[in-house]
Scaffold this active site. Structure first.
Site, PDB file in Angstrom:
ATOM      1  N   SER A  42       1.002  -1.300  -0.306  1.00 25.37           N
ATOM      2  CA  SER A  42      -0.012  -0.126   0.239  1.00 25.37           C
ATOM      3  C   SER A  42       0.535   1.531  -0.444  1.00 25.37           C
ATOM      4  O   SER A  42       1.768   1.332   0.882  1.00 25.37           O
ATOM      5  CB  SER A  42      -1.247   0.162   1.531  1.00 25.37           C
ATOM      6  OG  SER A  42      -1.500   1.343   1.754  1.00 25.37           O
ATOM      7  N   HIS A  67      -1.231  -1.325  -4.466  1.00 23.87           N
ATOM      8  CA  HIS A  67      -2.200  -1.041  -3.420  1.00 23.87           C
ATOM      9  C   HIS A  67      -2.039   0.859  -3.297  1.00 23.87           C
ATOM     10  O   HIS A  67      -1.540   1.601  -3.112  1.00 23.87           O
ATOM     11  CB  HIS A  67      -1.893  -1.989  -2.326  1.00 23.87           C
ATOM     12  CG  HIS A  67      -3.899  -1.898  -1.661  1.00 23.87           C
ATOM     13  ND1 HIS A  67      -4.980  -2.426  -1.604  1.00 23.87           N
ATOM     14  CD2 HIS A  67      -4.242  -1.027  -0.599  1.00 23.87           C
ATOM     15  CE1 HIS A  67      -5.988  -1.904  -1.117  1.00 23.87           C
ATOM     16  NE2 HIS A  67      -5.250  -1.412  -0.158  1.00 23.87           N
ATOM     17  N   ASP A  69      -4.597   3.316  -2.058  1.00 20.36           N
ATOM     18  CA  ASP A  69      -5.782   4.198  -0.876  1.00 20.36           C
ATOM     19  C   ASP A  69      -6.091   5.065  -1.180  1.00 20.36           C
ATOM     20  O   ASP A  69      -5.680   6.375  -0.660  1.00 20.36           O
ATOM     21  CB  ASP A  69      -5.041   4.029   0.433  1.00 20.36           C
ATOM     22  CG  ASP A  69      -5.366   2.471   0.413  1.00 20.36           C
ATOM     23  OD1 ASP A  69      -6.235   1.794   0.352  1.00 20.36           O
ATOM     24  OD2 ASP A  69      -3.748   2.373   1.325  1.00 20.36           O
ATOM     25  N   MET A  71      -8.613   8.499  -0.070  1.00 23.19           N
ATOM     26  CA  MET A  71     -10.088   8.463   0.789  1.00 23.19           C
ATOM     27  C   MET A  71     -10.516  10.026   1.170  1.00 23.19           C
ATOM     28  O   MET A  71      -9.410  10.881   0.956  1.00 23.19           O
ATOM     29  CB  MET A  71      -8.904   8.491   2.514  1.00 23.19           C
ATOM     30  CG  MET A  71      -8.432   7.207   2.566  1.00 23.19           C
ATOM     31  SD  MET A  71      -7.451   7.376   4.148  1.00 23.19           S
ATOM     32  CE  MET A  71      -6.059   5.293   4.329  1.00 23.19           C
ATOM     33  N   HIS A 100      -8.448   1.247  -3.991  1.00 25.43           N
ATOM     34  CA  HIS A 100      -9.311   1.163  -2.976  1.00 25.43           C
ATOM     35  C   HIS A 100     -10.341   2.437  -2.754  1.00 25.43           C
ATOM     36  O   HIS A 100      -9.319   3.166  -1.640  1.00 25.43           O
ATOM     37  CB  HIS A 100      -8.297   0.384  -1.703  1.00 25.43           C
ATOM     38  CG  HIS A 100      -9.191   0.249  -0.673  1.00 25.43           C
ATOM     39  ND1 HIS A 100      -8.568  -0.100   0.833  1.00 25.43           N
ATOM     40  CD2 HIS A 100     -10.231   0.763   0.062  1.00 25.43           C
ATOM     41  CE1 HIS A 100      -9.490   0.149   1.781  1.00 25.43           C
ATOM     42  NE2 HIS A 100     -11.347   0.201   1.509  1.00 25.43           N
ATOM     43  N   MET A 102     -11.973   4.857  -0.518  1.00 24.51           N
ATOM     44  CA  MET A 102     -12.882   5.178   0.670  1.00 24.51           C
ATOM     45  C   MET A 102     -13.194   7.240   0.661  1.00 24.51           C
ATOM     46  O   MET A 102     -13.047   7.560   1.307  1.00 24.51           O
ATOM     47  CB  MET A 102     -11.417   4.755   2.197  1.00 24.51           C
ATOM     48  CG  MET A 102     -10.882   3.581   2.352  1.00 24.51           C
ATOM     49  SD  MET A 102      -9.151   3.394   2.890  1.00 24.51           S
ATOM     50  CE  MET A 102      -8.261   3.547   2.015  1.00 24.51           C
ATOM     51  N   MET A 171     -11.240  -6.383   5.103  1.00 30.36           N
ATOM     52  CA  MET A 171     -10.479  -5.060   6.153  1.00 30.36           C
ATOM     53  C   MET A 171     -10.122  -5.745   7.844  1.00 30.36           C
ATOM     54  O   MET A 171     -11.078  -5.524   8.227  1.00 30.36           O
ATOM     55  CB  MET A 171     -11.113  -3.240   6.556  1.00 30.36           C
ATOM     56  CG  MET A 171     -11.805  -2.914   5.574  1.00 30.36           C
ATOM     57  SD  MET A 171      -9.464  -2.500   4.781  1.00 30.36           S
ATOM     58  CE  MET A 171      -8.798  -1.441   5.572  1.00 30.36           C
ATOM     59  N   ASP A 209      -6.855  -6.243   3.891  1.00 28.19           N
ATOM     60  CA  ASP A 209      -5.933  -4.764   4.214  1.00 28.19           C
ATOM     61  C   ASP A 209      -6.033  -4.468   5.898  1.00 28.19           C
ATOM     62  O   ASP A 209      -6.551  -3.972   6.525  1.00 28.19           O
ATOM     63  CB  ASP A 209      -6.842  -4.132   3.435  1.00 28.19           C
ATOM     64  CG  ASP A 209      -5.747  -2.688   3.211  1.00 28.19           C
ATOM     65  OD1 ASP A 209      -5.177  -2.793   3.800  1.00 28.19           O
ATOM     66  OD2 ASP A 209      -6.616  -1.903   2.357  1.00 28.19           O
TER      67      ASP A 209
END
Ligand code: DX5
Ligand code: ZN
Length: 256
Positions: A42, A67, A69, A71, A100, A102, A171, A209
């Site tokens: 990540s 990966h 992320d 957010m 991913h 979020m 998660m 994750d």
């Protein structure tokens, strides 16, 4: 994503608990021998001041996926990177970019990530008003679709969409930050998810994750994960290759 033989093997070998809730160890050993494991660093824990170098470095060190992320400081209490950064790192590697999300709402931003070169796009069911529609949107954009389960989110969301998704992401921390402690209950959820995937006969990756490290990756694999997201455990070390190799060595022990 997997081969036909892998699919047949998983059907044949029934990855499911016995009636007393114990597991047939012989069956499991056979399954592990056939399992393809993937390491997904990540980049949340990378040094953003030299992100390109970090991406190249971690792929050269043996990463299978990158990966990514995303957010939004709304769905989760942190703010990170978006499609422009995805677009910037895309030419640096042939490794799959595993986005991913979020973010809430989620649909609006999906085409932007597809255009930016994402290969897999995963989202949290709580962040979508229409889960089936969001999955369709991701597939229509030519990407693989994943569904992400927070520690307290039930797997029931799989009930009517398991035939459409390519990845289930469990998660093992609450989303929002790297460097948190692995929540042990995730192991139980992985076992159930693995059994549901095996029963489906479909080629679905099972990812985990949060808090994955050299010293727990084997236990996580034993619970059924085949794809391991790890941020701080990799980027927090100086030698990415040594760390990823150590993770693979732990996974290799399961095959012996
Ligand atoms: C957390 C992120 C994770 C995070 C994992 O919300 O989804 O991908 O980077 O970091 P570690 O491996 O440090 O727990
Ligand atoms: Zn993540």
């Amino acid at each position: 994503m997997h081969t036909n033989s892998r699919r047949q093997a998983s059907k044949l070998l029934r990855w499911s608990p016995a009636p007393d809730n114990s597991y047939n160890v012989g069956v499991f050993i056979d399954v592990f021998r056939r399992m393809t494991y993937r390491i997904a660093p990540s980049i949340l824990s990378a040094n953003f001041a030299k992100l390109g170098e970090e991406v190249r470095g971690v792929v050269a060190a043996g990463a299978d996926l990158v990966h990514f992320d995303v957010m939004d400081n709304h769905y989760v209490p942190n703010l990170t990177i978006g499609p422009l950064v995805c677009e910037a790192i895309r030419p640096l590697t042939k490794a799959l970019i595993d986005v991913h999300l979020m973010v809430k709402p989620v649909d609006r931003i999906i085409p932007d990530f597809a255009k930016a070169g994402a290969d897999i796009i995963s989202f949290h069911p709580e962040a979508s008003e229409h889960i089936d529609r969001t999955i369709g949107l991701i597939k229509d954009q030519g990407c693989k679709a994943g569904l992400v389960f927070n520690p307290a989110t039930p797997l029931d969301y799989l009930d009517h969409v398991l035939d459409k998704i390519d990845l289930v992401l469990i998660m093992s921390v609450n989303p929002g930050f790297g460097g948190q402690k692995f929540i042990a209950e995730a192991l139980n959820k992985l076992r159930v998810a693995r059994s549901r995937i095996a029963a489906s006969g479909r080629d679905i990756w099972l990812a985990v994750d949060g808090g994955v490290r050299i010293d727990n990756i084997a236990d996580v694999a034993r619970a059924g994960a085949d794809t391991f997201v790890a941020g701080s455990a990799i980027f927090g070390t100086t030698d990415y290759k040594a760390t990823i190799s150590a993770m693979r060595a732990e996974l290799g022990k399961l095959k012996n």
